[in-house]
Design a protein around this motif. Structure first.
Motif, short mmCIF file in Angstrom:
data_model
loop_
_atom_site.label_atom_id
_atom_site.label_comp_id
_atom_site.label_asym_id
_atom_site.label_seq_id
_atom_site.Cartn_x
_atom_site.Cartn_y
_atom_site.Cartn_z
N GLU A 72 -33.48 29.21 9.84
CA GLU A 72 -34.21 28.13 9.18
C GLU A 72 -35.61 27.96 9.77
O GLU A 72 -36.59 27.78 9.04
CB GLU A 72 -33.44 26.82 9.30
CG GLU A 72 -34.02 25.69 8.48
CD GLU A 72 -33.13 24.46 8.47
OE1 GLU A 72 -33.68 23.37 8.63
OE2 GLU A 72 -31.91 24.61 8.32
N ASP A 85 -39.30 28.53 7.92
CA ASP A 85 -40.41 27.57 7.99
C ASP A 85 -41.70 28.26 8.42
O ASP A 85 -42.77 28.04 7.83
CB ASP A 85 -40.08 26.43 8.95
CG ASP A 85 -39.05 25.47 8.42
OD1 ASP A 85 -38.81 25.45 7.19
OD2 ASP A 85 -38.46 24.73 9.23
N ASP A 124 -25.95 30.60 11.65
CA ASP A 124 -27.30 30.69 11.14
C ASP A 124 -27.33 30.85 9.62
O ASP A 124 -28.17 30.30 8.95
CB ASP A 124 -28.06 31.83 11.80
CG ASP A 124 -28.45 31.52 13.22
OD1 ASP A 124 -28.66 30.34 13.51
OD2 ASP A 124 -28.52 32.45 14.05
N ALA A 151 -26.77 27.58 7.86
CA ALA A 151 -27.90 26.66 7.98
C ALA A 151 -28.87 26.83 6.80
O ALA A 151 -29.64 25.93 6.51
CB ALA A 151 -28.62 26.89 9.30
N LEU A 152 -28.82 27.98 6.15
CA LEU A 152 -29.74 28.24 5.04
C LEU A 152 -29.30 27.58 3.74
O LEU A 152 -30.08 27.44 2.82
CB LEU A 152 -29.86 29.75 4.82
CG LEU A 152 -30.45 30.51 5.98
CD1 LEU A 152 -30.42 32.00 5.66
CD2 LEU A 152 -31.86 30.07 6.27
#
Length: 61
Positions: A4, A8, A56, A59-60
């Protein structure tokens, strides 16, 4: 860095590259440097999501 966070940074560098290119050209040294960093982040993201742990990836979503 998490997936994430990398996303960004990818977006930040993409916007910066587009802004710089709109004021000069895609072959301007600064644009090329930002583009190279963007490429590096994209590769890092691909490796993380391909080989990263399941946390991970979730988290997307």
């Amino acid at each position: 860095m998490t997936a994430e966070q990398i996303l960004d940074h990818i977006e930040q560098y993409r916007q910066k590259m587009m802004f710089l290119a709109s004021r000069s050209s895609m072959v301007d040294n600064e644009v090329v440097e930002v583009s190279s960093k963007l490429d590096s982040l994209i590769i890092q993201y691909i490796h993380l999501t391909k080989n990263g742990d399941l946390t991970d990836r979730h988290a997307l979503k």
